[in-house]
Design a protein around this motif. Structure first.
Motif, PDB file in Angstrom:
ATOM      1  N   ILE A  85       0.765  -1.363   0.166  1.00 14.65           N
ATOM      2  CA  ILE A  85      -0.057  -0.080   0.033  1.00 14.65           C
ATOM      3  C   ILE A  85       1.090   1.221   0.038  1.00 14.65           C
ATOM      4  N   ASP A  86       0.726   2.078  -1.126  1.00 17.32           N
ATOM      5  CA  ASP A  86       1.094   3.293  -0.747  1.00 17.32           C
ATOM      6  C   ASP A  86       0.438   4.269  -0.126  1.00 17.32           C
ATOM      7  N   PRO A  87       0.961   4.847   1.033  1.00 15.10           N
ATOM      8  CA  PRO A  87       0.222   5.691   2.053  1.00 15.10           C
ATOM      9  C   PRO A  87      -0.509   6.971   1.519  1.00 15.10           C
ATOM     10  N   TYR A  88       0.087   7.585   0.622  1.00 15.04           N
ATOM     11  CA  TYR A  88      -0.279   8.842   0.056  1.00 15.04           C
ATOM     12  C   TYR A  88      -1.433   8.546  -0.884  1.00 15.04           C
ATOM     13  N   GLU A  89      -1.077   7.794  -1.939  1.00 12.88           N
ATOM     14  CA  GLU A  89      -2.098   7.484  -2.801  1.00 12.88           C
ATOM     15  C   GLU A  89      -3.356   6.879  -1.968  1.00 12.88           C
ATOM     16  N   ASN A  90      -3.143   5.840  -1.015  1.00 15.85           N
ATOM     17  CA  ASN A  90      -4.400   5.326  -0.321  1.00 15.85           C
ATOM     18  C   ASN A  90      -5.120   6.375   0.224  1.00 15.85           C
ATOM     19  N   SER A  91      -4.365   7.452   0.899  1.00 22.22           N
ATOM     20  CA  SER A  91      -5.322   8.560   1.603  1.00 22.22           C
ATOM     21  C   SER A  91      -6.043   9.091   0.375  1.00 22.22           C
ATOM     22  N   VAL A  92      -5.577   9.542  -0.822  1.00 22.01           N
ATOM     23  CA  VAL A  92      -6.352  10.014  -1.672  1.00 22.01           C
ATOM     24  C   VAL A  92      -7.670   8.961  -2.230  1.00 22.01           C
ATOM     25  N   LEU A  93      -7.211   7.842  -2.110  1.00 22.04           N
ATOM     26  CA  LEU A  93      -8.715   7.013  -2.508  1.00 22.04           C
ATOM     27  C   LEU A  93      -9.627   7.122  -1.367  1.00 22.04           C
ATOM     28  N   ILE A  94      -9.240   7.189  -0.081  1.00 24.89           N
ATOM     29  CA  ILE A  94     -10.020   7.255   1.036  1.00 24.89           C
ATOM     30  C   ILE A  94     -10.790   8.582   0.876  1.00 24.89           C
ATOM     31  N   LYS A 135      -6.880  20.638  -1.298  1.00 26.51           N
ATOM     32  CA  LYS A 135      -6.136  20.133  -0.329  1.00 26.51           C
ATOM     33  C   LYS A 135      -4.717  19.785  -0.843  1.00 26.51           C
ATOM     34  N   GLY A 136      -4.649  20.045  -1.992  1.00 23.30           N
ATOM     35  CA  GLY A 136      -3.170  20.087  -2.534  1.00 23.30           C
ATOM     36  C   GLY A 136      -2.770  18.377  -3.084  1.00 23.30           C
ATOM     37  N   LEU A 137      -3.720  17.871  -3.005  1.00 27.04           N
ATOM     38  CA  LEU A 137      -3.623  16.290  -3.595  1.00 27.04           C
ATOM     39  C   LEU A 137      -3.700  16.327  -5.042  1.00 27.04           C
ATOM     40  N   ARG A 138      -2.580  15.330  -5.528  1.00 30.02           N
ATOM     41  CA  ARG A 138      -2.141  15.262  -7.099  1.00 30.02           C
ATOM     42  C   ARG A 138      -2.512  13.901  -7.546  1.00 30.02           C
ATOM     43  N   THR A 139      -2.334  13.847  -8.663  1.00 31.57           N
ATOM     44  CA  THR A 139      -2.388  12.453  -9.460  1.00 31.57           C
ATOM     45  C   THR A 139      -1.057  11.860  -9.379  1.00 31.57           C
ATOM     46  N   SER A 199      -9.753  12.621 -15.025  1.00 29.76           N
ATOM     47  CA  SER A 199      -9.012  11.509 -14.094  1.00 29.76           C
ATOM     48  C   SER A 199      -9.589  10.915 -12.942  1.00 29.76           C
ATOM     49  N   LEU A 200     -10.743  11.612 -12.336  1.00 28.31           N
ATOM     50  CA  LEU A 200     -11.502  11.035 -11.225  1.00 28.31           C
ATOM     51  C   LEU A 200     -12.231   9.897 -11.816  1.00 28.31           C
ATOM     52  N   HIS A 201     -12.820  10.157 -13.066  1.00 27.42           N
ATOM     53  CA  HIS A 201     -13.747   9.121 -13.653  1.00 27.42           C
ATOM     54  C   HIS A 201     -12.953   7.833 -13.831  1.00 27.42           C
ATOM     55  N   SER A 253     -20.559  15.765  -6.313  1.00 25.01           N
ATOM     56  CA  SER A 253     -20.407  15.782  -7.515  1.00 25.01           C
ATOM     57  C   SER A 253     -19.035  15.645  -8.025  1.00 25.01           C
ATOM     58  N   TYR A 254     -18.796  15.011  -9.138  1.00 27.36           N
ATOM     59  CA  TYR A 254     -17.212  14.981  -9.612  1.00 27.36           C
ATOM     60  C   TYR A 254     -16.679  16.256  -9.607  1.00 27.36           C
ATOM     61  N   SER A 255     -17.232  17.326 -10.080  1.00 30.92           N
ATOM     62  CA  SER A 255     -16.656  18.744  -9.897  1.00 30.92           C
ATOM     63  C   SER A 255     -16.389  19.167  -8.619  1.00 30.92           C
ATOM     64  N   GLN A 256     -17.253  18.816  -7.668  1.00 27.88           N
ATOM     65  CA  GLN A 256     -17.074  18.914  -5.947  1.00 27.88           C
ATOM     66  C   GLN A 256     -15.925  18.310  -5.565  1.00 27.88           C
ATOM     67  N   ILE A 257     -15.734  16.901  -5.944  1.00 28.25           N
ATOM     68  CA  ILE A 257     -14.667  16.090  -5.486  1.00 28.25           C
ATOM     69  C   ILE A 257     -13.366  16.439  -5.975  1.00 28.25           C
ATOM     70  N   VAL A 258     -13.367  16.816  -7.225  1.00 30.57           N
ATOM     71  CA  VAL A 258     -12.129  17.595  -7.936  1.00 30.57           C
ATOM     72  C   VAL A 258     -11.858  18.786  -7.173  1.00 30.57           C
ATOM     73  N   SER A 259     -12.609  19.615  -6.910  1.00 33.69           N
ATOM     74  CA  SER A 259     -12.278  20.806  -6.433  1.00 33.69           C
ATOM     75  C   SER A 259     -11.796  20.548  -4.851  1.00 33.69           C
ATOM     76  N   ASP A 260     -12.282  19.569  -4.263  1.00 34.87           N
ATOM     77  CA  ASP A 260     -11.805  19.440  -2.852  1.00 34.87           C
ATOM     78  C   ASP A 260     -10.513  18.870  -2.801  1.00 34.87           C
TER      79      ASP A 260
END
Length: 141
Positions: free
Chosen positions: A69-78, A100-104, A114-116, A89-96
């Motif tokens: 498990i990659d801790p950073y990517e796992n936290s993004v999934l959570i 928070k400074g989370l990146r792909t 990318s979210l889809h 909505s997807y737009s709200q999730i992407v915005s959030d």
């Protein structure tokens, strides 16, 4: 679990079979041979046979023998799962995520596409992400 030491020999000249004999006497076991050649202009490069991308949320372990498990990517999934379960909505999730400074994985900001593309991965890991999670109990009430 036994620990294996690995050494990679690089050759710039002709290969000497005595090296194999010396290594075997020292307890080493030959596990791989990699070949390379200069590609003629008339040929096009081909993709490696096992060029699969490591699933998002996982990384190659230090011993390169398994995925962990990659801790950073796992936290993004959570974060994604939390927001999806709250019917954002997807737009709200992407915005959030971006606020928070989370990146792909490629260190770019999230967008709806990318979210889809993460949806199959979220479906795959969703049960594991929320297994034993206290939030699961509060959501079901």
């Amino acid at each position: 679990m036994p620990y294996f030491e690995r050494v990679k020999d690089r050759f710039s000249g002709p290969f000497s079979p005595t090296l194999i004999t010396e290594r075997q006497k020292a307890g080493w076991q030959l596990v791989s041979i990699e070949w390379r050649r200069e590609l003629p202009e008339s040929e096009t490069p081909h993709e490696p046979e096992h060029a699969e991308e490591i699933p998002y949320g996982l990384r190659l372990s230090d011993d390169c023998l398994r995925l962990e498990i990659d801790p950073y990517e796992n936290s993004v999934l959570i974060q994604m799962m939390d927001l999806l379960s709250q019917d954002f909505s997807y737009s709200q999730i992407v915005s959030d995520l971006n606020e928070k400074g989370l990146r792909t994985r490629t260190n770019s900001p999230w967008d709806r596409v990318s979210l889809h593309k993460m949806m199959p991965r979220l479906i795959e890991v969703g049960p594991r992400l929320f297994a034993g999670d206290k939030r699961k109990r509060s959501l079901s009430r």
